[in-house]
Design a protein around this motif. Sequence first.
Motif, PDB file in Angstrom:
ATOM      1  N   LEU A  54       0.993  -1.151  -0.005  1.00  0.00           N
ATOM      2  CA  LEU A  54       0.113  -0.005   0.014  1.00  0.00           C
ATOM      3  C   LEU A  54       0.745   1.343  -0.020  1.00  0.00           C
ATOM      4  N   PRO A  55       0.383   2.276  -0.639  1.00  0.00           N
ATOM      5  CA  PRO A  55       1.176   3.455  -0.683  1.00  0.00           C
ATOM      6  C   PRO A  55       1.244   4.058   0.362  1.00  0.00           C
ATOM      7  N   THR A  56       2.392   4.750   0.673  1.00  0.00           N
ATOM      8  CA  THR A  56       2.606   5.729   2.246  1.00  0.00           C
ATOM      9  C   THR A  56       1.640   6.919   1.880  1.00  0.00           C
ATOM     10  N   SER A  57       1.715   7.524   0.580  1.00  0.00           N
ATOM     11  CA  SER A  57       1.144   8.719   0.331  1.00  0.00           C
ATOM     12  C   SER A  57       0.430   8.638  -1.040  1.00  0.00           C
ATOM     13  N   GLY A  58      -0.386   9.417  -1.646  1.00  0.00           N
ATOM     14  CA  GLY A  58      -0.639   9.330  -2.673  1.00  0.00           C
ATOM     15  C   GLY A  58      -2.065   8.483  -2.926  1.00  0.00           C
ATOM     16  N   ARG A  59      -2.503   8.313  -4.115  1.00  0.00           N
ATOM     17  CA  ARG A  59      -3.520   7.268  -4.605  1.00  0.00           C
ATOM     18  C   ARG A  59      -3.536   6.478  -5.709  1.00  0.00           C
ATOM     19  N   VAL A  60      -3.843   5.312  -5.802  1.00  0.00           N
ATOM     20  CA  VAL A  60      -3.836   4.499  -6.903  1.00  0.00           C
ATOM     21  C   VAL A  60      -5.205   4.013  -6.986  1.00  0.00           C
ATOM     22  N   MET A  61      -5.887   4.100  -8.164  1.00  0.00           N
ATOM     23  CA  MET A  61      -7.064   3.711  -8.640  1.00  0.00           C
ATOM     24  C   MET A  61      -6.838   2.806  -9.798  1.00  0.00           C
ATOM     25  N   VAL A  62      -7.490   1.650  -9.836  1.00  0.00           N
ATOM     26  CA  VAL A  62      -7.610   0.532 -10.725  1.00  0.00           C
ATOM     27  C   VAL A  62      -9.115   0.633 -11.080  1.00  0.00           C
ATOM     28  N   GLY A  63      -9.619   1.231 -12.361  1.00  0.00           N
ATOM     29  CA  GLY A  63     -10.821   1.148 -12.669  1.00  0.00           C
ATOM     30  C   GLY A  63     -11.608   2.025 -11.634  1.00  0.00           C
ATOM     31  N   ASN A  64     -12.932   1.397 -11.128  1.00  0.00           N
ATOM     32  CA  ASN A  64     -13.455   2.226  -9.792  1.00  0.00           C
ATOM     33  C   ASN A  64     -12.935   1.633  -8.255  1.00  0.00           C
ATOM     34  N   TYR A  65     -11.981   1.055  -8.351  1.00  0.00           N
ATOM     35  CA  TYR A  65     -11.273   0.512  -7.126  1.00  0.00           C
ATOM     36  C   TYR A  65     -10.148   1.523  -6.621  1.00  0.00           C
ATOM     37  N   ASP A  66     -10.132   2.071  -5.162  1.00  0.00           N
ATOM     38  CA  ASP A  66      -9.278   2.780  -4.859  1.00  0.00           C
ATOM     39  C   ASP A  66      -8.462   1.663  -3.992  1.00  0.00           C
ATOM     40  N   LEU A  67      -7.277   1.404  -4.253  1.00  0.00           N
ATOM     41  CA  LEU A  67      -6.710   0.384  -3.908  1.00  0.00           C
ATOM     42  C   LEU A  67      -6.533   0.473  -2.142  1.00  0.00           C
ATOM     43  N   ALA A  68      -6.277   1.811  -1.665  1.00  0.00           N
ATOM     44  CA  ALA A  68      -6.019   1.821  -0.249  1.00  0.00           C
ATOM     45  C   ALA A  68      -7.205   1.821   0.620  1.00  0.00           C
ATOM     46  N   ARG A  69      -8.162   1.789   0.029  1.00  0.00           N
ATOM     47  CA  ARG A  69      -9.540   1.902   0.768  1.00  0.00           C
ATOM     48  C   ARG A  69     -10.723   0.891   0.342  1.00  0.00           C
ATOM     49  N   MET A  70     -10.108  -0.225   0.203  1.00  0.00           N
ATOM     50  CA  MET A  70     -11.135  -1.464  -0.063  1.00  0.00           C
ATOM     51  C   MET A  70     -11.347  -2.058   1.038  1.00  0.00           C
ATOM     52  N   SER A  72     -12.509  -5.914   2.464  1.00  0.00           N
ATOM     53  CA  SER A  72     -11.960  -7.169   2.287  1.00  0.00           C
ATOM     54  C   SER A  72     -12.828  -7.834   1.213  1.00  0.00           C
ATOM     55  N   ASN A  73     -13.911  -7.905   1.088  1.00  0.00           N
ATOM     56  CA  ASN A  73     -14.733  -8.191  -0.159  1.00  0.00           C
ATOM     57  C   ASN A  73     -14.319  -7.417  -1.381  1.00  0.00           C
ATOM     58  N   GLU A  74     -14.029  -6.269  -1.423  1.00  0.00           N
ATOM     59  CA  GLU A  74     -13.816  -5.350  -2.338  1.00  0.00           C
ATOM     60  C   GLU A  74     -12.424  -5.817  -2.918  1.00  0.00           C
ATOM     61  N   THR A  75     -11.542  -6.141  -2.103  1.00  0.00           N
ATOM     62  CA  THR A  75     -10.333  -6.597  -2.281  1.00  0.00           C
ATOM     63  C   THR A  75     -10.073  -7.924  -3.000  1.00  0.00           C
ATOM     64  N   ALA A  76     -11.104  -8.908  -2.452  1.00  0.00           N
ATOM     65  CA  ALA A  76     -11.157 -10.268  -3.070  1.00  0.00           C
ATOM     66  C   ALA A  76     -11.669  -9.884  -4.385  1.00  0.00           C
TER      67      ALA A  76
END
Length: 230
Positions: A54-70, A72-76
């Motif tokens: 997970l990033p220390t800062s900044g944001r990673v979006m893949v499609g509609n997924y915000d990877l740092a704010r998913m 457990s179901n969304e992560t799966a």
Amino acid sequence: MDIKFTHVSKVFGKDTIALEDVTTTIKTGEFVYLIGATGSGKSTFMKTISCEVLPTSGRVMVGNYDLARMSSNETAMYKRSLGIIFQDFALLPQLTAFENIAFILEILGLSPHDVRYHAGEVLHEVGLWSKKDLLPSFLSGGEQQRLAIARAIVTEPDVILADEPTASLDPRTAGAIMDLLFDINAAGTTIIVSTHNMQIVNEFRHRVIELSHGRIQRDDPNGGYSLCKN
């Protein structure tokens, strides 16, 4: 799914900077080479997309997924949209080629009929149907890599992350592996290849993102393998 990094940094421990202020977008269906010297941040970049880091800062979006704010179901669900090709193949040595693929589908809960159908289909696609009953140790390096690719694509992922997919392969076999990846990409799958293979990058031109000391030094839409000096 577009992959979007916005001012992404990753620091391990107190002061080990793996990524620093990385901003870039990889569009749906792109084929991208990720290059750079050892320690440049390539692995962290890939592991950020796969949610291993997970990033220390900044944001990673893949499609509609915000990877740092998913959740457990969304992560799966998100991880099911990824296919990962490991440098060391990561095949299960006690299982046949067919069983290595079927195992993934069984985990996803497919019926025995669907498991047989999809596993057979993908083995045909990568040219390994005739080797379906062999253990990985009886396959050549190129065949093991094809099996690793088959495992990565059997779930029909939106994104494939390939870590040095041509490492330790002779040039002819490496070219065949790249042709297979290009065919998969042509069907609409986004593919990111982390590589040190200068010949492959120069011969099969696609977008090149070069990392150095955790920063993007070059982003060339049709680049070759020529590391920046800094």
